[in-house]
Each structure stands twice: as structure tokens, then as C-alpha cells.
Design a protein around this motif. Structure first.
Motif, PDB file in Angstrom:
ATOM      1  N   ARG A 219     -29.738  18.529 -73.206  1.00 41.15           N
ATOM      2  CA  ARG A 219     -30.708  19.167 -72.118  1.00 41.15           C
ATOM      3  C   ARG A 219     -31.721  20.363 -72.902  1.00 41.15           C
ATOM      4  N   TYR A 220     -31.059  21.164 -73.673  1.00 41.87           N
ATOM      5  CA  TYR A 220     -31.762  22.088 -74.350  1.00 41.87           C
ATOM      6  C   TYR A 220     -32.839  21.559 -75.134  1.00 41.87           C
ATOM      7  N   LEU A 221     -32.624  20.610 -76.195  1.00 45.42           N
ATOM      8  CA  LEU A 221     -33.498  20.435 -76.919  1.00 45.42           C
ATOM      9  C   LEU A 221     -34.535  19.350 -76.111  1.00 45.42           C
ATOM     10  N   ALA A 222     -34.081  18.688 -75.144  1.00 42.83           N
ATOM     11  CA  ALA A 222     -35.399  18.069 -74.450  1.00 42.83           C
ATOM     12  C   ALA A 222     -36.146  19.047 -73.601  1.00 42.83           C
ATOM     13  N   THR A 223     -35.605  20.072 -73.191  1.00 35.64           N
ATOM     14  CA  THR A 223     -36.512  21.086 -72.428  1.00 35.64           C
ATOM     15  C   THR A 223     -37.401  21.812 -73.232  1.00 35.64           C
ATOM     16  N   HIS A 224     -37.216  21.985 -74.540  1.00 39.78           N
ATOM     17  CA  HIS A 224     -38.117  22.836 -75.275  1.00 39.78           C
ATOM     18  C   HIS A 224     -38.746  21.962 -76.489  1.00 39.78           C
ATOM     19  N   VAL A 225     -39.151  20.479 -76.029  1.00 38.26           N
ATOM     20  CA  VAL A 225     -39.618  19.812 -77.117  1.00 38.26           C
ATOM     21  C   VAL A 225     -41.084  20.496 -77.224  1.00 38.26           C
ATOM     22  N   PRO A 226     -42.062  20.938 -76.282  1.00 37.74           N
ATOM     23  CA  PRO A 226     -43.352  21.487 -76.695  1.00 37.74           C
ATOM     24  C   PRO A 226     -42.940  22.761 -77.622  1.00 37.74           C
ATOM     25  N   LEU A 227     -42.150  23.400 -77.387  1.00 41.93           N
ATOM     26  CA  LEU A 227     -41.879  24.696 -78.215  1.00 41.93           C
ATOM     27  C   LEU A 227     -41.481  24.233 -79.741  1.00 41.93           C
ATOM     28  N   TRP A 228     -40.533  23.066 -79.820  1.00 41.60           N
ATOM     29  CA  TRP A 228     -40.453  22.597 -81.137  1.00 41.60           C
ATOM     30  C   TRP A 228     -41.723  22.322 -81.958  1.00 41.60           C
ATOM     31  N   GLU A 229     -42.537  21.359 -80.951  1.00 44.00           N
ATOM     32  CA  GLU A 229     -43.780  20.808 -81.610  1.00 44.00           C
ATOM     33  C   GLU A 229     -44.694  22.195 -81.956  1.00 44.00           C
ATOM     34  N   ARG A 230     -44.886  23.119 -81.366  1.00 45.08           N
ATOM     35  CA  ARG A 230     -45.806  24.494 -81.634  1.00 45.08           C
ATOM     36  C   ARG A 230     -45.190  24.816 -82.877  1.00 45.08           C
TER      37      ARG A 230
END
Length: 234
Positions: A219-230
Motif C-alpha cells: 500500500r505504501y509503495l502504491a500510494t507514493h508512486v508519483p513521489l518515486w517518479e519525481r
């Protein structure tokens, strides 16, 4: 088990293919894997013993070490590109990958990374098999960089960037890696859930001990996909 300067492991249908892969890695100069040394009188696989210690299970490596582990994984993938498996090779990765692009370790995680005098060495190759760069890199990033729900997302993003920069992942592939992180973690959840349902070890035990962790991590990884991309593109 260790016997002198060797490690002895029970052989299985996959062992001949694993030994062929390890011989190839040794022949092309990749130092991040133990050398295969044949079989002993009991038919066990014999491997070089690599002295050293494993890193922190929670993935709390310094940023510099994350970069060096990323570089190790990149070197491994380049080394396996030219590997030709033996006829009728048998592999046993625990989780089916997204696609079969090259040979991968499939468990490049803290418990299999040894700090040795010659640098990082990956041990426990029984689960090696076909996979893809992003599938393997996503799992290693999650486990080695410690991308977990109890770590602030900004800190995780910096750690992710350090490992991926060390790997040298192409800019064009970075958004796909960000999306792959929760997908790879969800595959682990499914493996453990099936293991618990069917009472298959060690997955049933791990589900009992760590099932909540893996669900929260997904859930944590899915929630922050936009942050990982940036983080990967800035």
C-alpha cells in the motif's frame, strides 16, 4: 552448511542450471557470486565459501552502500545477458516474473548480500531464473533501500534514488520502475497468501510473521508512486 572453505547445499533439479550460471559469471569476471565447485561424495552442491557479513535486514544501508549495491546488480545483469542456459535447464524462482528478459538472482536482498573482502557478493542462488531488469531491481530497491511504511516517504525516495543511480537505470525506464515497485510487492503478498492457504513452507510461516508488513509495504509503495517518479527523474 559450511565445510572448511566451502559451502555444501542439497542438490535439486535446478542445481545443474545454477552451477552453469555461476560458472559463466566466474568466467566473465563477475566477482559478486560464489564459484561452483562441483558435487561432494553425498551428491551435494559444493560452492566457494565467501567470508564476510550480511547487511542490515531492515535495509538501513548508508546511501553510498546503496549505490554500490545498485552497481552490483547492474554488473550482474550485464554479465547474464550473454549466458546460454544448458539444454532442458530447470529453474525455480519462487514468483513468476513479469517477463523473461535475462537471468536474474530473484532474491537480491539484505540476507543474501555479503560484505566480503572482494566487495559485495550475492549468495543463495537456488531461486535464480529468467526475469527482467525492472522486476529484479524493484524487489532489490524495496528490500535493500528499506522502502517501508514506517519510513518517511521523502527519506525512502532519496534512498531509492541512490540505489537506482548506482544501477545506472536509463531515464526512459525510471517511470516504469516506480510503477513496478508496488506490483512486485503485491506478487510477494500473493505468494505468501497462497502459501498460508495451502500450508506450504516457508511461505505459510512468513505470512504469519510478516504478512501484515508486506501488505502495508504494498500500500505504501502504491500510494507514493508519483513521489518515486519525481525522485527518479529530478
Amino acid at each position: 552448511m559450511r565445510v572448511g572453505d566451502t559451502v555444501r547445499r542439497p542438490a535439486g533439479p535446478w542445481t545443474d542450471a545454477v552451477d552453469a550460471l555461476l560458472r559463466h559469471l566466474h568466467d566473465v569476471g563477475f566477482t559478486g557470486a560464489p564459484r561452483p565447485l562441483g558435487r561432494d561424495e553425498q551428491g551435494r552442491q559444493v560452492l566457494e565459501y565467501v567470508p564476510g557479513e550480511c547487511g542490515p535486514v531492515d535495509g538501513s544501508y548508508p546511501l553510498g552502500e546503496l549505490a554500490s549495491i545498485g552497481a552490483l546488480l547492474s554488473d550482474l545483469h550485464r554479465a547474464t545477458e550473454a549466458f546460454v542456459p544448458p539444454p532442458k535447464a530447470c529453474w525455480q524462482p519462487a514468483i513468476a516474473p513479469d517477463r523473461e528478459q535475462l537471468l536474474c538472482h530473484h532474491d537480491a536482498a539484505p540476507w543474501n548480500l555479503v560484505r566480503s573482502p572482494r566487495g559485495w557478493v550475492l549468495i543463495d542462488w537456488d531461486g535464480a531464473g529468467p526475469g527482467s531488469r525492472l522486476w529484479e531491481l524493484a524487489y532489490t530497491a524495496q528490500s535493500v533501500a528499506g522502502l517501508r511504511a514506517d519510513r518517511p516517504a521523502g527519506e525512502s525516495a532519496r534512498r531509492l534514488r541512490a540505489l537506482v543511480d548506482g544501477y545506472g537505470l536509463a531515464e526512459a525506464d525510471r517511470p516504469a520502475l516506480a510503477a513496478m515497485l508496488p506490483r512486485r510487492a503485491a506478487a510477494m503478498v500473493e505468494l505468501l497468501r497462497r502459501g498460508a492457504r495451502d500450508q506450504i513452507q516457508p511461505w505459510a510461516r512468513i505470512w504469519t510473521e510478516d504478512g501484515v508488513y508486506w501488505q502495508e509495504t504494498t500500500r505504501y509503495l502504491a500510494t507514493h508512486v508519483p513521489l518515486w517518479e519525481r525522485a527518479l527523474s529530478d
